[in-house]
Structures are given as C-alpha cells and as structure tokens.
Design a protein around this motif. Sequence first.
Motif, PDB file in Angstrom:
ATOM      1  N   ALA A  47      91.506  24.973 111.760  1.00 24.72           N
ATOM      2  CA  ALA A  47      90.158  24.426 111.942  1.00 24.72           C
ATOM      3  C   ALA A  47      89.593  24.841 113.299  1.00 24.72           C
ATOM      4  N   ARG A  48      90.439  24.816 114.342  1.00 21.44           N
ATOM      5  CA  ARG A  48      89.989  25.254 115.673  1.00 21.44           C
ATOM      6  C   ARG A  48      89.618  26.730 115.661  1.00 21.44           C
ATOM      7  N   ILE A  49      90.418  27.547 114.990  1.00 21.38           N
ATOM      8  CA  ILE A  49      90.164  28.992 114.945  1.00 21.38           C
ATOM      9  C   ILE A  49      88.871  29.275 114.187  1.00 21.38           C
ATOM     10  N   GLN A  50      88.705  28.647 113.024  1.00 24.71           N
ATOM     11  CA  GLN A  50      87.519  28.890 112.216  1.00 24.71           C
ATOM     12  C   GLN A  50      86.272  28.294 112.847  1.00 24.71           C
ATOM     13  N   GLY A  51      86.425  27.269 113.698  1.00 22.75           N
ATOM     14  CA  GLY A  51      85.296  26.674 114.390  1.00 22.75           C
ATOM     15  C   GLY A  51      84.906  27.439 115.641  1.00 22.75           C
ATOM     16  N   GLY A  52      85.698  28.431 116.015  1.00 21.14           N
ATOM     17  CA  GLY A  52      85.395  29.228 117.195  1.00 21.14           C
ATOM     18  C   GLY A  52      85.807  28.561 118.493  1.00 21.14           C
ATOM     19  N   GLU A  53      86.570  27.482 118.418  1.00 24.25           N
ATOM     20  CA  GLU A  53      86.995  26.769 119.617  1.00 24.25           C
ATOM     21  C   GLU A  53      88.435  27.082 119.976  1.00 24.25           C
ATOM     22  N   SER A  54      88.961  28.149 119.452  1.00 20.62           N
ATOM     23  CA  SER A  54      90.359  28.467 119.660  1.00 20.62           C
ATOM     24  C   SER A  54      90.594  28.966 121.072  1.00 20.62           C
ATOM     25  N   GLN A  55      91.491  28.315 121.760  1.00 17.78           N
ATOM     26  CA  GLN A  55      91.882  28.765 123.087  1.00 17.78           C
ATOM     27  C   GLN A  55      93.390  28.914 123.096  1.00 17.78           C
ATOM     28  N   PHE A  56      93.833  30.013 123.657  1.00 21.91           N
ATOM     29  CA  PHE A  56      95.245  30.315 123.668  1.00 21.91           C
ATOM     30  C   PHE A  56      95.721  30.277 125.111  1.00 21.91           C
ATOM     31  N   ASP A  57      96.878  29.726 125.354  1.00 19.67           N
ATOM     32  CA  ASP A  57      97.426  29.640 126.701  1.00 19.67           C
ATOM     33  C   ASP A  57      98.093  30.959 127.050  1.00 19.67           C
ATOM     34  N   TYR A  58      97.341  31.817 127.727  1.00 19.05           N
ATOM     35  CA  TYR A  58      97.852  33.133 128.065  1.00 19.05           C
ATOM     36  C   TYR A  58      98.878  33.093 129.193  1.00 19.05           C
ATOM     37  N   ASP A  59      99.009  31.967 129.866  1.00 14.89           N
ATOM     38  CA  ASP A  59      99.991  31.856 130.948  1.00 14.89           C
ATOM     39  C   ASP A  59     101.415  31.793 130.418  1.00 14.89           C
ATOM     40  N   THR A  60     101.577  31.406 129.159  1.00 13.93           N
ATOM     41  CA  THR A  60     102.923  31.290 128.604  1.00 13.93           C
ATOM     42  C   THR A  60     103.428  32.595 127.998  1.00 13.93           C
ATOM     43  N   ILE A  61     102.558  33.589 127.887  1.00 16.49           N
ATOM     44  CA  ILE A  61     102.956  34.858 127.293  1.00 16.49           C
ATOM     45  C   ILE A  61     103.650  35.708 128.346  1.00 16.49           C
ATOM     46  N   GLU A  62     104.793  36.279 127.967  1.00 13.69           N
ATOM     47  CA  GLU A  62     105.477  37.194 128.875  1.00 13.69           C
ATOM     48  C   GLU A  62     104.868  38.577 128.708  1.00 13.69           C
ATOM     49  N   LEU A  63     104.343  39.107 129.784  1.00 12.07           N
ATOM     50  CA  LEU A  63     103.732  40.421 129.744  1.00 12.07           C
ATOM     51  C   LEU A  63     104.795  41.489 129.879  1.00 12.07           C
ATOM     52  N   ALA A  64     104.514  42.645 129.307  1.00 15.60           N
ATOM     53  CA  ALA A  64     105.433  43.768 129.431  1.00 15.60           C
ATOM     54  C   ALA A  64     105.433  44.231 130.877  1.00 15.60           C
ATOM     55  N   PRO A  65     106.582  44.716 131.347  1.00 16.03           N
ATOM     56  CA  PRO A  65     106.615  45.197 132.728  1.00 16.03           C
ATOM     57  C   PRO A  65     105.701  46.398 132.894  1.00 16.03           C
ATOM     58  N   PRO A  66     105.125  46.579 134.082  1.00 11.43           N
ATOM     59  CA  PRO A  66     104.227  47.721 134.283  1.00 11.43           C
ATOM     60  C   PRO A  66     104.970  49.033 134.092  1.00 11.43           C
ATOM     61  N   MET A  67     104.236  50.017 133.587  1.00 10.76           N
ATOM     62  CA  MET A  67     104.848  51.323 133.339  1.00 10.76           C
ATOM     63  C   MET A  67     105.217  51.976 134.660  1.00 10.76           C
ATOM     64  N   GLN A  68     106.375  52.620 134.662  1.00 10.73           N
ATOM     65  CA  GLN A  68     106.808  53.341 135.852  1.00 10.73           C
ATOM     66  C   GLN A  68     106.047  54.651 135.930  1.00 10.73           C
ATOM     67  N   GLU A  69     105.458  54.917 137.054  1.00  8.76           N
ATOM     68  CA  GLU A  69     104.751  56.169 137.225  1.00  8.76           C
ATOM     69  C   GLU A  69     105.706  57.201 137.784  1.00  8.76           C
ATOM     70  N   HIS A  70     105.411  58.452 137.519  1.00  8.20           N
ATOM     71  CA  HIS A  70     106.250  59.525 138.026  1.00  8.20           C
ATOM     72  C   HIS A  70     106.210  59.523 139.545  1.00  8.20           C
TER      73      HIS A  70
END
Length: 152
Positions: free
Chosen positions: A69-92
């Motif tokens: 219902a939240r998603i279809q109502g457009g009120e969906s908020q996701f807690d992006y702080d809990t997502i583990e991000l991929a490590p940054p790519m190593q540059e040459h």
Amino acid sequence: MAERLVTIATFNEATEAHILKGRLEAEGILCFLGDEHIIGAQPFYSAAVGGVKLRVTEQDVKEAKAILARIQGGESQFDYDTIELAPPMQEHAEVQTCPRCGSDHVAEEKYNKTVFSLTYLFLGFPLPFLSRKYTCYNCGNTWKDKSRGRSL
C-alpha cells in the motif's frame, strides 16, 4: 508443519511482480511468485490463470500488504543507511599513456584477435591467447609493452 501461502496481489506481467517481490524481500519478507512461468511462456494466458500471483506466508500478510500500500501510494521510503555498498573499484596505479602523442585515451586489448578468430573458425570454439596490446584512440599508435613505443 508447513506455512500456508496467501496471495496478496496479482499482476498481468511477471516483471512488475518481480519488482515488488524484490522490494518485499528487501524488507525481510519471504515471498514467492505463482504462475510466472506460464505467463512468461504464453502472455495471453494471463487472464485465464489469474495473472502472476505474489504470495507470502500467513504471518507476513499484514506487513506485506502495508508495504504494498505504501509503494502503490507513492509514500515508499527505503532506509538506505542499512544497505551495504560495494567497495569502491580499485583504480590502476598507473595510467597508460601513448608513447607517440602522450594521450591517455588508450585501450588495452587482452586477447590476440587473429588467433582468437582462427581457432574459432577451425576448431568451432575460440581459444583466448593473451596478448597485451595498447591502442591510442587519438593517433592510432599500437604497442605491446608500456616500456616500448613501437608501432605495429
């Protein structure tokens, strides 16, 4: 005793069902899709089988419906702080530059294209023979080793 699955939503297309299934799984709700393969193979059967069914366990029905219902109502908020991000790519460590013109707009060719193509032609499958070559996009210079600036 096995948990009973309850259909909480139906969709005409499997793509939409997969998107919402992924969102529910991201929220920690175990869910399954029913009849997705039938509709994937024969899209015109969607009306006959009742669409792709999004199913959750009985204990997660209220929470899943609230999230939908939240998603279809457009009120969906996701807690992006809990997502583990991929490590940054190593540059040459070193950026390869063209020995002729000094440009850094170069590409590395990892495979010898001629040998790759000939083995595919004669054997029916390609054998990748490594050959580190660099090509400059600005002047067209091609060289094998960064210490040598020889044109081929």
